[in-house]
Scaffold this motif. Structure first.
Motif, short mmCIF file in Angstrom:
data_model
loop_
_atom_site.label_atom_id
_atom_site.label_comp_id
_atom_site.label_asym_id
_atom_site.label_seq_id
_atom_site.Cartn_x
_atom_site.Cartn_y
_atom_site.Cartn_z
N UNK A 66 116.61 15.44 -16.78
CA UNK A 66 117.61 15.14 -17.87
C UNK A 66 117.89 13.76 -18.06
N UNK A 67 117.94 13.09 -19.12
CA UNK A 67 118.33 11.75 -19.43
C UNK A 67 119.87 11.73 -19.37
N UNK B 145 119.62 11.28 -27.67
CA UNK B 145 119.87 11.14 -29.15
C UNK B 145 120.17 12.51 -29.78
N UNK B 146 121.25 12.90 -29.80
CA UNK B 146 121.66 14.50 -30.40
C UNK B 146 121.96 14.32 -31.72
N UNK C 80 124.44 23.29 -35.47
CA UNK C 80 123.31 23.24 -34.59
C UNK C 80 123.39 21.74 -33.85
N UNK C 81 123.19 21.72 -32.70
CA UNK C 81 122.97 20.79 -32.09
C UNK C 81 121.41 20.48 -31.54
N UNK C 82 120.63 19.50 -31.95
CA UNK C 82 119.24 19.41 -31.48
C UNK C 82 119.04 17.91 -30.75
N UNK C 83 117.97 17.79 -30.27
CA UNK C 83 117.44 16.68 -29.41
C UNK C 83 117.85 16.33 -28.10
N UNK C 84 118.35 17.59 -27.35
CA UNK C 84 118.66 17.26 -26.05
C UNK C 84 117.37 17.25 -25.17
N UNK C 85 117.27 16.30 -24.30
CA UNK C 85 116.21 16.25 -23.43
C UNK C 85 116.49 16.40 -21.88
N UNK C 86 116.09 17.39 -21.49
CA UNK C 86 116.26 17.64 -19.95
C UNK C 86 116.26 19.18 -19.62
N UNK D 263 116.95 23.25 -18.60
CA UNK D 263 117.54 24.06 -19.52
C UNK D 263 118.97 24.40 -18.95
N UNK D 264 119.29 24.28 -17.63
CA UNK D 264 120.68 24.49 -16.81
C UNK D 264 121.74 23.53 -17.47
N UNK D 265 121.19 22.31 -17.67
CA UNK D 265 122.13 21.25 -18.41
C UNK D 265 122.32 21.64 -19.53
N UNK D 266 121.44 21.86 -20.34
CA UNK D 266 121.55 22.33 -21.93
C UNK D 266 122.67 23.47 -22.00
#
Length: 115
Positions: free
Chosen positions: A31-32, A38-39, A55-61, A63-66
């Motif tokens: 997770x960054x 950059x969401x 919708x919120x897109x662009x999460x890098x990391x 799945x638990x953090x998302x």
């Protein structure tokens, strides 16, 4: 090691007693930090029976953090929603509130995208 035979379907067996089975590894990306994410926040009505979702897109990391971020957004907006396929869905047109919450949480590169 689990002894689940379904995970080893298609495995070639060895007579070597020290042989270790290699099952699929689900290496999730690290997770960054929030400041480097950059969401993009979108408004969507497609394939939802005419209902509007944010919708919120662009999460890098991971799945638990998302999931945790989605839980925080849904609870602070006071609406329902879900986390599916790497996107956070918040019911209703809550773009301004979601951007405000994300910036306050340290996601400084968050922007509203086209609808």
């Amino acid at each position: 090691m689990t002894n689940d035979w379904k995970k080893r379907l298609g495995t070639v067996y060895s007579t070597d007693p020290d042989f270790e089975y290699e099952t699929e590894r689900n290496d999730e990306p690290e997770t960054l930090p929030a400041a480097r994410q950059e969401l993009r926040v979108w408004l969507d009505r497609r394939q939802r029976g005419g209902k509007t979702v944010t919708l919120v897109r662009g999460f890098v990391g991971r799945d638990d953090d998302l999931q945790e971020l989605g839980r925080m957004l849904r609870s602070r907006c006071g609406t329902g929603g879900a986390v599916k396929e790497g996107e956070i869905l918040v019911q209703g047109d809550r773009r301004d509130r979601v951007v405000e919450l994300l910036v306050a949480a340290g996601y400084t590169k968050t922007r509203k995208a086209g609808s």
